[in-house]
Design a protein around this motif. Structure first.
Motif, mmCIF file in Angstrom:
data_model
loop_
_atom_site.group_PDB
_atom_site.id
_atom_site.type_symbol
_atom_site.label_atom_id
_atom_site.label_comp_id
_atom_site.label_asym_id
_atom_site.label_seq_id
_atom_site.Cartn_x
_atom_site.Cartn_y
_atom_site.Cartn_z
ATOM 1 N N GLU A 274 0.865 -1.175 0.000
ATOM 2 C CA GLU A 274 0.000 0.000 0.000
ATOM 3 C C GLU A 274 0.903 1.227 0.000
ATOM 4 O O GLU A 274 1.894 1.282 0.712
ATOM 5 N N GLY A 275 0.564 2.204 -0.807
ATOM 6 C CA GLY A 275 1.372 3.412 -0.890
ATOM 7 C C GLY A 275 1.881 3.597 -2.293
ATOM 8 O O GLY A 275 1.389 2.980 -3.235
ATOM 9 N N PRO A 276 2.873 4.396 -2.463
ATOM 10 C CA PRO A 276 3.651 5.099 -1.451
ATOM 11 C C PRO A 276 2.903 6.312 -0.894
ATOM 12 O O PRO A 276 2.166 6.981 -1.604
ATOM 13 N N PHE A 277 3.112 6.538 0.403
ATOM 14 C CA PHE A 277 2.448 7.626 1.105
ATOM 15 C C PHE A 277 3.463 8.666 1.566
ATOM 16 O O PHE A 277 4.505 8.321 2.113
ATOM 17 N N GLY A 278 3.130 9.916 1.368
ATOM 18 C CA GLY A 278 3.977 11.012 1.832
ATOM 19 C C GLY A 278 3.704 11.390 3.275
ATOM 20 O O GLY A 278 4.437 12.165 3.868
ATOM 21 N N SER A 279 2.646 10.816 3.856
ATOM 22 C CA SER A 279 2.259 11.097 5.233
ATOM 23 C C SER A 279 2.023 9.785 5.972
ATOM 24 O O SER A 279 1.453 8.838 5.409
ATOM 25 N N LEU A 280 2.428 9.736 7.223
ATOM 26 C CA LEU A 280 2.212 8.528 8.018
ATOM 27 C C LEU A 280 0.749 8.340 8.385
ATOM 28 O O LEU A 280 0.351 7.256 8.812
ATOM 29 N N ASP A 281 -0.061 9.365 8.221
ATOM 30 C CA ASP A 281 -1.486 9.277 8.546
ATOM 31 C C ASP A 281 -2.178 8.163 7.768
ATOM 32 O O ASP A 281 -3.163 7.595 8.239
ATOM 33 N N ALA A 282 -1.678 7.841 6.595
ATOM 34 C CA ALA A 282 -2.300 6.825 5.747
ATOM 35 C C ALA A 282 -1.938 5.397 6.171
ATOM 36 O O ALA A 282 -2.544 4.445 5.706
ATOM 37 N N LEU A 283 -0.953 5.262 7.044
ATOM 38 C CA LEU A 283 -0.517 3.933 7.479
ATOM 39 C C LEU A 283 -1.344 3.427 8.649
ATOM 40 O O LEU A 283 -1.820 4.201 9.475
ATOM 41 N N ARG A 284 -1.481 2.099 8.720
ATOM 42 C CA ARG A 284 -2.127 1.462 9.868
ATOM 43 C C ARG A 284 -1.042 1.036 10.854
ATOM 44 O O ARG A 284 0.085 0.748 10.466
ATOM 45 N N ASN A 285 -1.380 1.002 12.116
ATOM 46 C CA ASN A 285 -0.453 0.553 13.142
ATOM 47 C C ASN A 285 -0.640 -0.950 13.330
ATOM 48 O O ASN A 285 -1.127 -1.412 14.353
ATOM 49 N N ALA A 286 -0.258 -1.702 12.296
ATOM 50 C CA ALA A 286 -0.471 -3.144 12.262
ATOM 51 C C ALA A 286 0.825 -3.841 11.878
ATOM 52 O O ALA A 286 1.796 -3.208 11.467
ATOM 53 N N SER A 287 0.829 -5.157 11.992
ATOM 54 C CA SER A 287 1.990 -5.976 11.675
ATOM 55 C C SER A 287 2.267 -5.981 10.170
ATOM 56 O O SER A 287 1.351 -6.136 9.367
ATOM 57 N N GLY A 288 3.557 -5.836 9.818
ATOM 58 C CA GLY A 288 3.906 -5.921 8.413
ATOM 59 C C GLY A 288 5.317 -5.473 8.103
ATOM 60 O O GLY A 288 6.145 -5.300 8.990
ATOM 61 N N VAL A 289 5.548 -5.278 6.824
ATOM 62 C CA VAL A 289 6.837 -4.842 6.285
ATOM 63 C C VAL A 289 6.659 -3.433 5.751
ATOM 64 O O VAL A 289 5.650 -3.122 5.124
ATOM 65 N N TYR A 290 7.655 -2.581 6.006
ATOM 66 C CA TYR A 290 7.610 -1.228 5.447
ATOM 67 C C TYR A 290 8.802 -1.023 4.523
ATOM 68 O O TYR A 290 9.851 -1.652 4.686
ATOM 69 N N ALA A 291 8.605 -0.157 3.568
ATOM 70 C CA ALA A 291 9.696 0.270 2.693
ATOM 71 C C ALA A 291 9.715 1.789 2.719
ATOM 72 O O ALA A 291 8.668 2.429 2.585
ATOM 73 N N ILE A 292 10.883 2.346 2.915
ATOM 74 C CA ILE A 292 11.077 3.783 2.808
ATOM 75 C C ILE A 292 11.623 4.014 1.408
ATOM 76 O O ILE A 292 12.610 3.394 1.003
ATOM 77 N N LEU A 293 10.962 4.886 0.670
ATOM 78 C CA LEU A 293 11.286 5.111 -0.739
ATOM 79 C C LEU A 293 11.713 6.549 -0.964
ATOM 80 O O LEU A 293 11.063 7.482 -0.485
ATOM 81 N N GLY A 294 12.795 6.727 -1.692
ATOM 82 C CA GLY A 294 13.235 8.052 -2.091
ATOM 83 C C GLY A 294 12.714 8.365 -3.480
ATOM 84 O O GLY A 294 12.497 7.453 -4.292
ATOM 85 N N CYS A 295 12.482 9.649 -3.736
ATOM 86 C CA CYS A 295 11.951 10.049 -5.032
ATOM 87 C C CYS A 295 12.458 11.442 -5.395
ATOM 88 O O CYS A 295 12.318 12.380 -4.619
ATOM 89 N N ASN A 296 13.061 11.564 -6.563
ATOM 90 C CA ASN A 296 13.480 12.871 -7.074
ATOM 91 C C ASN A 296 12.669 13.295 -8.289
ATOM 92 O O ASN A 296 12.711 14.437 -8.690
ATOM 93 N N SER A 297 11.973 12.344 -8.903
ATOM 94 C CA SER A 297 11.129 12.655 -10.058
ATOM 95 C C SER A 297 9.865 11.803 -9.971
ATOM 96 O O SER A 297 9.870 10.751 -9.344
ATOM 97 N N PRO A 298 8.782 12.242 -10.580
ATOM 98 C CA PRO A 298 7.507 11.536 -10.456
ATOM 99 C C PRO A 298 7.595 10.052 -10.829
ATOM 100 O O PRO A 298 8.156 9.702 -11.869
ATOM 101 N N GLU A 299 7.063 9.225 -9.952
ATOM 102 C CA GLU A 299 6.943 7.782 -10.173
ATOM 103 C C GLU A 299 8.276 7.046 -10.309
ATOM 104 O O GLU A 299 8.310 5.919 -10.779
ATOM 105 N N GLN A 300 9.368 7.656 -9.923
ATOM 106 C CA GLN A 300 10.683 7.008 -9.952
ATOM 107 C C GLN A 300 11.147 6.814 -8.512
ATOM 108 O O GLN A 300 11.789 7.682 -7.936
ATOM 109 N N TYR A 301 10.812 5.667 -7.930
ATOM 110 C CA TYR A 301 11.104 5.404 -6.526
ATOM 111 C C TYR A 301 12.331 4.513 -6.382
ATOM 112 O O TYR A 301 12.564 3.620 -7.187
ATOM 113 N N VAL A 302 13.098 4.770 -5.310
ATOM 114 C CA VAL A 302 14.270 3.978 -4.984
ATOM 115 C C VAL A 302 14.110 3.505 -3.543
ATOM 116 O O VAL A 302 13.765 4.290 -2.656
#
Length: 100
Positions: A11-39
């Motif tokens: 689910e995501g990518p989200f620019g705000s933590l408000d969209a995340l649930r406080n539930a069990s899972g895996v997270y990915a932190i993604l960097g972005c310098n241009s639209p739709e190009q995530y690292v």
């Protein structure tokens, strides 16, 4: 919104933590310098994703990677599965932050 990371739909990518649930899972932190190009900057797992990311000790490292914007994505799953997925994604992406 959804993004494919490895073989998993996150689910995501989200620019705000408000969209995340406080539930069990895996997270990915993604960097972005241009639209739709995530690292993938970091990958982790937690029983409480939203709290983990909000208070993460590597936030400074994430910001220090030089991306204009950072996003979070989440794949919600149980404890044993989240640990396996974290190891798998770390091996694939070798993120610059966290254990290698």
């Amino acid at each position: 919104m959804a993004i494919q990371i490895g073989n998993y739909n996150f689910e995501g990518p989200f620019g705000s933590l408000d969209a995340l649930r406080n539930a069990s899972g895996v997270y990915a932190i993604l960097g972005c310098n241009s639209p739709e190009q995530y690292v993938v900057v970091d990958v982790g797992e937690s029983a409480t994703l939203k709290n983990r990311i909000a208070g993460h000790d590597r936030q400074g490292q994430w910001k220090g990677c030089g991306y204009g914007t950072l996003f979070a994505a989440a794949h919600y799953t149980d404890a044993s599965t989240r640990m396996r997925i974290e190891r798998e994604l770390r091996a694939i992406y070798n993120p610059p932050c966290g254990l290698r």
